[in-house]
Design a protein around this motif. Sequence first.
Motif, PDB file in Angstrom:
ATOM      1  N   GLU A  74      57.350  -3.534  27.728  1.00  0.00           N
ATOM      2  CA  GLU A  74      57.832  -2.960  26.347  1.00  0.00           C
ATOM      3  C   GLU A  74      57.020  -1.647  26.341  1.00  0.00           C
ATOM      4  N   ALA A  75      55.657  -1.499  26.501  1.00  0.00           N
ATOM      5  CA  ALA A  75      54.978  -0.452  26.495  1.00  0.00           C
ATOM      6  C   ALA A  75      55.458   0.509  27.097  1.00  0.00           C
ATOM      7  N   ARG A  76      55.833   0.318  28.522  1.00  0.00           N
ATOM      8  CA  ARG A  76      56.032   1.260  29.640  1.00  0.00           C
ATOM      9  C   ARG A  76      57.624   2.044  28.960  1.00  0.00           C
ATOM     10  N   LYS A  77      58.493   1.047  28.369  1.00  0.00           N
ATOM     11  CA  LYS A  77      59.493   1.704  27.920  1.00  0.00           C
ATOM     12  C   LYS A  77      59.266   2.766  26.708  1.00  0.00           C
ATOM     13  N   VAL A  78      58.442   2.266  25.766  1.00  0.00           N
ATOM     14  CA  VAL A  78      58.159   3.145  24.579  1.00  0.00           C
ATOM     15  C   VAL A  78      57.738   4.347  25.279  1.00  0.00           C
ATOM     16  N   LEU A  79      56.626   4.225  26.102  1.00  0.00           N
ATOM     17  CA  LEU A  79      56.256   5.806  26.508  1.00  0.00           C
ATOM     18  C   LEU A  79      57.060   6.195  27.240  1.00  0.00           C
ATOM     19  N   ALA A  80      58.039   5.881  28.056  1.00  0.00           N
ATOM     20  CA  ALA A  80      59.013   6.676  28.595  1.00  0.00           C
ATOM     21  C   ALA A  80      60.022   7.247  27.516  1.00  0.00           C
ATOM     22  N   ASP A  81      60.304   6.484  26.558  1.00  0.00           N
ATOM     23  CA  ASP A  81      61.167   6.959  25.528  1.00  0.00           C
ATOM     24  C   ASP A  81      60.449   8.201  24.771  1.00  0.00           C
ATOM     25  N   ARG A  82      59.257   7.989  24.265  1.00  0.00           N
ATOM     26  CA  ARG A  82      58.401   9.196  23.741  1.00  0.00           C
ATOM     27  C   ARG A  82      58.762  10.493  24.864  1.00  0.00           C
ATOM     28  N   PHE A  83      58.347  10.214  25.952  1.00  0.00           N
ATOM     29  CA  PHE A  83      58.156  11.248  26.711  1.00  0.00           C
ATOM     30  C   PHE A  83      59.610  12.076  27.094  1.00  0.00           C
ATOM     31  N   ALA A  84      60.502  11.325  26.958  1.00  0.00           N
ATOM     32  CA  ALA A  84      61.952  11.748  26.986  1.00  0.00           C
ATOM     33  C   ALA A  84      62.303  12.584  25.832  1.00  0.00           C
ATOM     34  N   ARG A  85      61.785  12.033  24.701  1.00  0.00           N
ATOM     35  CA  ARG A  85      62.102  12.857  23.453  1.00  0.00           C
ATOM     36  C   ARG A  85      61.455  13.971  23.172  1.00  0.00           C
ATOM     37  N   GLY A  86      60.253  14.271  24.288  1.00  0.00           N
ATOM     38  CA  GLY A  86      59.353  15.465  24.218  1.00  0.00           C
ATOM     39  C   GLY A  86      58.346  15.294  23.124  1.00  0.00           C
ATOM     40  N   ASP A  87      58.059  14.196  22.697  1.00  0.00           N
ATOM     41  CA  ASP A  87      56.933  13.797  21.656  1.00  0.00           C
ATOM     42  C   ASP A  87      55.513  13.946  22.343  1.00  0.00           C
ATOM     43  N   ILE A  88      55.575  13.785  23.402  1.00  0.00           N
ATOM     44  CA  ILE A  88      54.096  13.886  24.300  1.00  0.00           C
ATOM     45  C   ILE A  88      54.371  14.743  25.736  1.00  0.00           C
ATOM     46  N   SER A  89      53.263  15.304  26.055  1.00  0.00           N
ATOM     47  CA  SER A  89      53.355  16.390  27.176  1.00  0.00           C
ATOM     48  C   SER A  89      53.207  15.503  28.507  1.00  0.00           C
ATOM     49  N   VAL A  90      53.238  16.199  29.455  1.00  0.00           N
ATOM     50  CA  VAL A  90      53.256  15.439  30.972  1.00  0.00           C
ATOM     51  C   VAL A  90      52.039  15.051  31.156  1.00  0.00           C
ATOM     52  N   PHE A  93      51.752  11.960  29.105  1.00  0.00           N
ATOM     53  CA  PHE A  93      52.321  10.795  29.775  1.00  0.00           C
ATOM     54  C   PHE A  93      51.612  10.197  30.900  1.00  0.00           C
ATOM     55  N   LEU A  94      51.263  10.973  31.788  1.00  0.00           N
ATOM     56  CA  LEU A  94      50.468  10.601  33.132  1.00  0.00           C
ATOM     57  C   LEU A  94      49.392   9.820  32.648  1.00  0.00           C
ATOM     58  N   GLU A  95      48.410  10.218  31.680  1.00  0.00           N
ATOM     59  CA  GLU A  95      47.281   9.676  31.255  1.00  0.00           C
ATOM     60  C   GLU A  95      47.541   8.355  30.705  1.00  0.00           C
ATOM     61  N   ARG A  96      48.451   8.122  29.973  1.00  0.00           N
ATOM     62  CA  ARG A  96      49.082   6.691  29.152  1.00  0.00           C
ATOM     63  C   ARG A  96      49.405   6.018  30.211  1.00  0.00           C
ATOM     64  N   ALA A  97      50.312   6.581  31.322  1.00  0.00           N
ATOM     65  CA  ALA A  97      50.612   5.364  32.319  1.00  0.00           C
ATOM     66  C   ALA A  97      49.708   4.904  33.131  1.00  0.00           C
ATOM     67  N   SER A  98      48.711   5.814  33.438  1.00  0.00           N
ATOM     68  CA  SER A  98      47.560   5.302  34.328  1.00  0.00           C
ATOM     69  C   SER A  98      46.820   4.353  33.390  1.00  0.00           C
ATOM     70  N   VAL A  99      46.596   4.303  32.205  1.00  0.00           N
ATOM     71  CA  VAL A  99      45.888   3.204  31.447  1.00  0.00           C
ATOM     72  C   VAL A  99      47.095   1.981  31.511  1.00  0.00           C
ATOM     73  N   LEU A 100      48.185   2.121  31.628  1.00  0.00           N
ATOM     74  CA  LEU A 100      48.755   0.857  31.446  1.00  0.00           C
ATOM     75  C   LEU A 100      49.018   0.377  33.078  1.00  0.00           C
ATOM     76  N   ASN A 101      48.294   1.016  34.132  1.00  0.00           N
ATOM     77  CA  ASN A 101      48.485   0.763  35.621  1.00  0.00           C
ATOM     78  C   ASN A 101      49.793   0.810  36.180  1.00  0.00           C
ATOM     79  N   TRP A 102      50.474   1.901  35.590  1.00  0.00           N
ATOM     80  CA  TRP A 102      52.137   2.247  35.865  1.00  0.00           C
ATOM     81  C   TRP A 102      51.973   3.682  36.657  1.00  0.00           C
ATOM     82  N   THR A 103      52.949   3.737  37.721  1.00  0.00           N
ATOM     83  CA  THR A 103      53.195   4.858  38.383  1.00  0.00           C
ATOM     84  C   THR A 103      54.601   4.842  38.100  1.00  0.00           C
TER      85      THR A 103
END
Length: 112
Positions: A74-90, A93-103
């Motif tokens: 669910e956290a990955r989905k929310v992060l991807a949705d926020r990035f797709a809407r343009g709420d966060i920068s690249v 996005f990559l920094e928060r994805a690394s916190v989730l241990n997600w590539t």
Amino acid sequence: MNIASIATASELAGTAARNGPPWGAGPPPFAPLLGVAMFLLFILLTALAVYLAARAGRGGPPWAPRPAAPPEHEARKVLADRFARGDISVDEFLERASVLNWTPGSEAKGRK
């Protein structure tokens, strides 16, 4: 064939009552084996149905509860949705994805 040669049901019943069943005084000796074979066939078909239901990708038999998705999903989905809407920068996005241990993009193609 004429009408006189057709036996009625009562004549057939009378013949069976006088002569007995065609196999003599009791059932044929293989009759119990047929019952056991039918029971084993029923058990085999039931087991096959449960096995096929389990392999259908449901993770178990149809009556078993489905496992809940892990919270990381669910956290990955929310992060991807926020990035797709343009709420966060690249970079964010990559920094928060690394916190989730997600590539992002590393999941298997068949997963949902």
